[in-house]
Design an enzyme around this catalytic site. Structure first.
Site, PDB file in Angstrom:
ATOM      1  N   ARG A  33       0.824  -1.215   0.000  1.00  0.00           N
ATOM      2  CA  ARG A  33       0.000   0.000   0.000  1.00  0.00           C
ATOM      3  C   ARG A  33       0.862   1.272   0.000  1.00  0.00           C
ATOM      4  O   ARG A  33       0.471   2.294  -0.551  1.00  0.00           O
ATOM      5  CB  ARG A  33      -0.916  -0.064   1.236  1.00  0.00           C
ATOM      6  CG  ARG A  33      -2.038   0.947   1.249  1.00  0.00           C
ATOM      7  CD  ARG A  33      -3.024   0.542   2.329  1.00  0.00           C
ATOM      8  NE  ARG A  33      -3.720   1.674   2.879  1.00  0.00           N
ATOM      9  CZ  ARG A  33      -4.832   2.210   2.371  1.00  0.00           C
ATOM     10  NH1 ARG A  33      -5.380   1.710   1.292  1.00  0.00           N
ATOM     11  NH2 ARG A  33      -5.409   3.243   2.946  1.00  0.00           N
ATOM     12  N   ILE A  61      -7.322   8.310  -1.035  1.00  0.00           N
ATOM     13  CA  ILE A  61      -7.332   6.847  -1.083  1.00  0.00           C
ATOM     14  C   ILE A  61      -8.108   6.395   0.154  1.00  0.00           C
ATOM     15  O   ILE A  61      -7.921   6.939   1.245  1.00  0.00           O
ATOM     16  CB  ILE A  61      -5.886   6.274  -1.098  1.00  0.00           C
ATOM     17  CG1 ILE A  61      -5.881   4.741  -1.096  1.00  0.00           C
ATOM     18  CG2 ILE A  61      -5.047   6.787   0.044  1.00  0.00           C
ATOM     19  CD1 ILE A  61      -4.456   4.136  -1.228  1.00  0.00           C
ATOM     20  N   SER A  62      -8.997   5.419  -0.019  1.00  0.00           N
ATOM     21  CA  SER A  62      -9.812   4.942   1.112  1.00  0.00           C
ATOM     22  C   SER A  62      -8.949   4.213   2.125  1.00  0.00           C
ATOM     23  O   SER A  62      -7.893   3.683   1.779  1.00  0.00           O
ATOM     24  CB  SER A  62     -10.870   3.948   0.608  1.00  0.00           C
ATOM     25  OG  SER A  62     -11.611   4.511  -0.429  1.00  0.00           O
ATOM     26  N   SER A  63      -9.456   4.127   3.361  1.00  0.00           N
ATOM     27  CA  SER A  63      -8.736   3.355   4.388  1.00  0.00           C
ATOM     28  C   SER A  63      -8.699   1.887   3.951  1.00  0.00           C
ATOM     29  O   SER A  63      -9.537   1.432   3.162  1.00  0.00           O
ATOM     30  CB  SER A  63      -9.449   3.461   5.733  1.00  0.00           C
ATOM     31  OG  SER A  63     -10.637   2.686   5.695  1.00  0.00           O
ATOM     32  N   PHE A 203     -16.511   9.310   1.438  1.00  0.00           N
ATOM     33  CA  PHE A 203     -15.833   9.399   0.139  1.00  0.00           C
ATOM     34  C   PHE A 203     -15.883  10.807  -0.438  1.00  0.00           C
ATOM     35  O   PHE A 203     -16.793  11.582  -0.125  1.00  0.00           O
ATOM     36  CB  PHE A 203     -16.501   8.447  -0.867  1.00  0.00           C
ATOM     37  CG  PHE A 203     -16.063   7.022  -0.724  1.00  0.00           C
ATOM     38  CD1 PHE A 203     -15.077   6.502  -1.547  1.00  0.00           C
ATOM     39  CD2 PHE A 203     -16.624   6.198   0.252  1.00  0.00           C
ATOM     40  CE1 PHE A 203     -14.655   5.193  -1.399  1.00  0.00           C
ATOM     41  CE2 PHE A 203     -16.210   4.886   0.392  1.00  0.00           C
ATOM     42  CZ  PHE A 203     -15.225   4.382  -0.435  1.00  0.00           C
TER      43      PHE A 203
END
Ligand code: SAH
Length: 223
Positions: A33, A61-63, A203
């Protein structure tokens, strides 16, 4: 701590939060990541923490938990053609491709798409097609798709995307209702929508013809 211990800790953390798909956990364990986030966020507490992280151009970027949850809900297998709207850093596309799917990923910001492509090529992942454009209208050329994931918040289910979903297919999309976002899992059954909300979400907005208007682009949906 070495990478293996960090990885083990993260996978245990995801399992304890209900991510029980060994395929999803396996894919997440294999993708570095750190490669998808900017240097200041590469420290594992940040990179694998609970908040979305900036990736430039006002996007995030999402968790890792959100990625895991949405990927598990998408229920992907090797035979699937998957459309992702919102390439962003390319991390989610990388996870989908490691599940063996053919991935088509659409991003409206050219720079982000190019950046994502560079990282993905450096990791030798090949089954991802990058498209620059307004993903709120979907991408008709390769439709229908067995699975569709939208990684930006939409005011509704974008009609062209539902039309491009195969019968029996699944779409995962964060939807805003009354100022609150939820991750929504939609199945197409006999041409109709069968939907359920699985979790709250946070988001950036889906900007475009079937999303939000461009002038609101700097605001986040929901909270
Ligand atoms: N999946 C990404 C995170 C997505 S962030 C990752 O793994 O890093 C949401 C992304 O959606 C942003 O990059 C934003 O530019 C993009 N986006 C917003 N509206 C879009 C649209 N209509 N079409 C394509 N991409 C869009």
């Amino acid at each position: 701590m070495n990478a293996k211990i960090i990885n083990g800790k993260i996978i245990n953390g995801l399992s304890s939060k209900g991510i029980d798909s060994s395929a999803v956990l396996g894919a997440i364990a294999k993708i570095p990541r750190e490669s998808f986030v900017a240097p200041p966020f590469r420290h594992s507490d940040m990179c694998y923490g609970e908040s979305p992280l900036p990736i430039g151009h006002n996007q995030t970027i999402s968790s890792i938990y959100t990625v895991a949850l949405m990927t598990q809900a998408l229920s992907v297998d090797k035979s699937h053609k998957v459309l992702e709207i919102g390439t962003g850093s390319g991390y989610q596309a990388a996870v989908l491709s490691l599940l063996g799917a053919s991935v088509f990923t659409v991003e409206r910001i050219r720079d982000l798409s190019m950046q994502a492509r560079t990282v993905i090529e450096s990791l030798n992942l090949h089954n991802i097609i990058f498209i620059v454009g307004d993903g709120s209208i979907g991408y008709g050329e390769y439709a229908p798709y067995d699975r569709i994931m939208i990684t930006a918040c939409s005011p509704d289910i974008p009609a062209p995307l539902f039309a491009q979903l195969a019968e029996g297919g699944i779409m995962v999309v964060p939807i805003e209702q009354n100022g609150t976002q939820s991750i929504c899992v939609i199945e197409k059954k006999n041409g109709a929508i069968v939907a359920k909300n699985i979790a709250p979400a946070n988001f950036v907005k889906l900007i475009g013809k079937n999303g939000y208007e461009a002038q609101k682009s700097s605001q986040r949906c929901g909270f």
